[in-house]
Write an enzyme that holds these catalytic residues in place. Sequence first.
Site, PDB file in Angstrom:
ATOM      1  N   ASP A  39     -53.134 146.953  52.830  1.00  0.00           N
ATOM      2  CA  ASP A  39     -54.143 147.633  53.640  1.00  0.00           C
ATOM      3  C   ASP A  39     -53.564 148.875  54.318  1.00  0.00           C
ATOM      4  O   ASP A  39     -54.273 149.853  54.532  1.00  0.00           O
ATOM      5  CB  ASP A  39     -54.775 146.688  54.665  1.00  0.00           C
ATOM      6  CG  ASP A  39     -56.221 147.055  54.936  1.00  0.00           C
ATOM      7  OD1 ASP A  39     -56.933 147.403  53.971  1.00  0.00           O
ATOM      8  OD2 ASP A  39     -56.641 147.020  56.102  1.00  0.00           O
ATOM      9  N   GLU A  77     -66.464 150.608  56.279  1.00  0.00           N
ATOM     10  CA  GLU A  77     -66.217 150.149  57.652  1.00  0.00           C
ATOM     11  C   GLU A  77     -67.004 148.870  57.960  1.00  0.00           C
ATOM     12  O   GLU A  77     -66.488 147.956  58.615  1.00  0.00           O
ATOM     13  CB  GLU A  77     -66.596 151.234  58.662  1.00  0.00           C
ATOM     14  CG  GLU A  77     -65.798 152.537  58.535  1.00  0.00           C
ATOM     15  CD  GLU A  77     -64.348 152.411  58.987  1.00  0.00           C
ATOM     16  OE1 GLU A  77     -63.676 151.430  58.629  1.00  0.00           O
ATOM     17  OE2 GLU A  77     -63.889 153.330  59.704  1.00  0.00           O
ATOM     18  N   GLU A  83     -64.041 146.013  47.572  1.00  0.00           N
ATOM     19  CA  GLU A  83     -63.647 145.165  48.711  1.00  0.00           C
ATOM     20  C   GLU A  83     -63.371 143.731  48.248  1.00  0.00           C
ATOM     21  O   GLU A  83     -62.399 143.123  48.673  1.00  0.00           O
ATOM     22  CB  GLU A  83     -64.713 145.189  49.810  1.00  0.00           C
ATOM     23  CG  GLU A  83     -64.811 146.514  50.563  1.00  0.00           C
ATOM     24  CD  GLU A  83     -63.623 146.792  51.498  1.00  0.00           C
ATOM     25  OE1 GLU A  83     -62.876 145.852  51.856  1.00  0.00           O
ATOM     26  OE2 GLU A  83     -63.438 147.963  51.859  1.00  0.00           O
ATOM     27  N   GLU A  99     -54.787 153.011  64.391  1.00  0.00           N
ATOM     28  CA  GLU A  99     -54.690 151.935  63.413  1.00  0.00           C
ATOM     29  C   GLU A  99     -53.382 152.019  62.614  1.00  0.00           C
ATOM     30  O   GLU A  99     -52.741 150.998  62.357  1.00  0.00           O
ATOM     31  CB  GLU A  99     -55.881 152.040  62.473  1.00  0.00           C
ATOM     32  CG  GLU A  99     -56.242 150.746  61.799  1.00  0.00           C
ATOM     33  CD  GLU A  99     -57.577 150.877  61.086  1.00  0.00           C
ATOM     34  OE1 GLU A  99     -58.595 151.098  61.766  1.00  0.00           O
ATOM     35  OE2 GLU A  99     -57.580 150.782  59.859  1.00  0.00           O
TER      36      GLU A  99
HETATM   37  C1  LIG Z   1     -59.771 147.664  52.148  1.00  0.00           C
HETATM   38  C2  LIG Z   1     -60.236 148.112  53.483  1.00  0.00           C
HETATM   39  N1  LIG Z   1     -61.540 148.337  53.679  1.00  0.00           N
HETATM   40  C3  LIG Z   1     -61.986 148.754  54.888  1.00  0.00           C
HETATM   41  C4  LIG Z   1     -61.118 148.960  55.926  1.00  0.00           C
HETATM   42  C5  LIG Z   1     -61.629 149.372  57.268  1.00  0.00           C
HETATM   43  N2  LIG Z   1     -61.468 150.755  57.497  1.00  0.00           N
HETATM   44  C6  LIG Z   1     -60.398 151.253  58.116  1.00  0.00           C
HETATM   45  O1  LIG Z   1     -59.509 150.611  58.586  1.00  0.00           O
HETATM   46  C7  LIG Z   1     -59.746 148.716  55.688  1.00  0.00           C
HETATM   47  N3  LIG Z   1     -58.824 148.869  56.641  1.00  0.00           N
HETATM   48  N4  LIG Z   1     -59.352 148.276  54.457  1.00  0.00           N
END
Ligand SMILES: Cc1ncc(CNC=O)c(N)n1
Length: 247
Positions: free
Chosen positions: A55, A149, A229, A97
């Site tokens: 991530d 998001e 996702e 983040e």
């Molecule tokens: C794979 C994925 N999708 C969405 C997010 C959320 N957006 C930013 O942080 C994230 N961190 N990772």
Amino acid sequence: MDGKSKPGVPYDVMTDTWVKKHRLIYIGATRHPFILSIRDGTVDLSAFKRWLGQDYIFVRAFVPFVASVLIKAYKKGDESSGDMEVILSGLGSLNDEIAWFKQEASKWGVDLSQVAPEKPTQDYCRFLEELMRPEVDYTVAMAAFWAIEAVYQESFAHCLEEGSKTPTELQEACQRWGNDGFGRYCSSLRNIADRQLEKVASGSVPLVKVSEDAVSKAEVTFLRVLEYEVDFWNMSCGTDGHSAPKP
Ligand SMILES: Cc1ncc(CNC=O)c(N)n1
């Protein structure tokens, strides 16, 4: 959706329509077994660490994507919409983040400089790059931005709900995306996406021309986000078929 509504009966905005229409895959992305395992406390910590490293790579690629959406918002030239402020606040939280990922990685003994992107991460990052192109419509990019998001917001908020057994050491991670402020930010993104999409769906004379084509492209993009996702969660769980064979 035909864009008409009965008097007094609230009608769905476009993103509601999509979520209802594609409910199964939406649930697949927001109630994935990986998330459910965090929520019930059975999560495999090696899976969490794998997710963390992958991530971090994703988030680094997400920053230029969000910057590209900011550029599209600026070029649209509608200062009074407030879109730029919302997107800019998103870039601000991504700054925090990235710092959080580094801190969290050292806490878990994950060396981020040694993490190589796995196939689902590479594919997702490539998809983001495609969406960064100037030819990609603002409406399409905003729909993707919101969906990306929203999946995290809905997933991690679920791990903080009453009755969840999320391990203490993972609660901070869940708070990052599951907190109310992040929820409001996602609603703002959703409103921007819906307002853009509405310019066609309502049949009103658009101030900014959004083609029908952009609306169907946006829906396809929404679906692709959900698929990426799910693949990303599968990889984190080790259910993508690339992990070590089961004994
Ligand atoms: C794979 C994925 N999708 C969405 C997010 C959320 N957006 C930013 O942080 C994230 N961190 N990772």
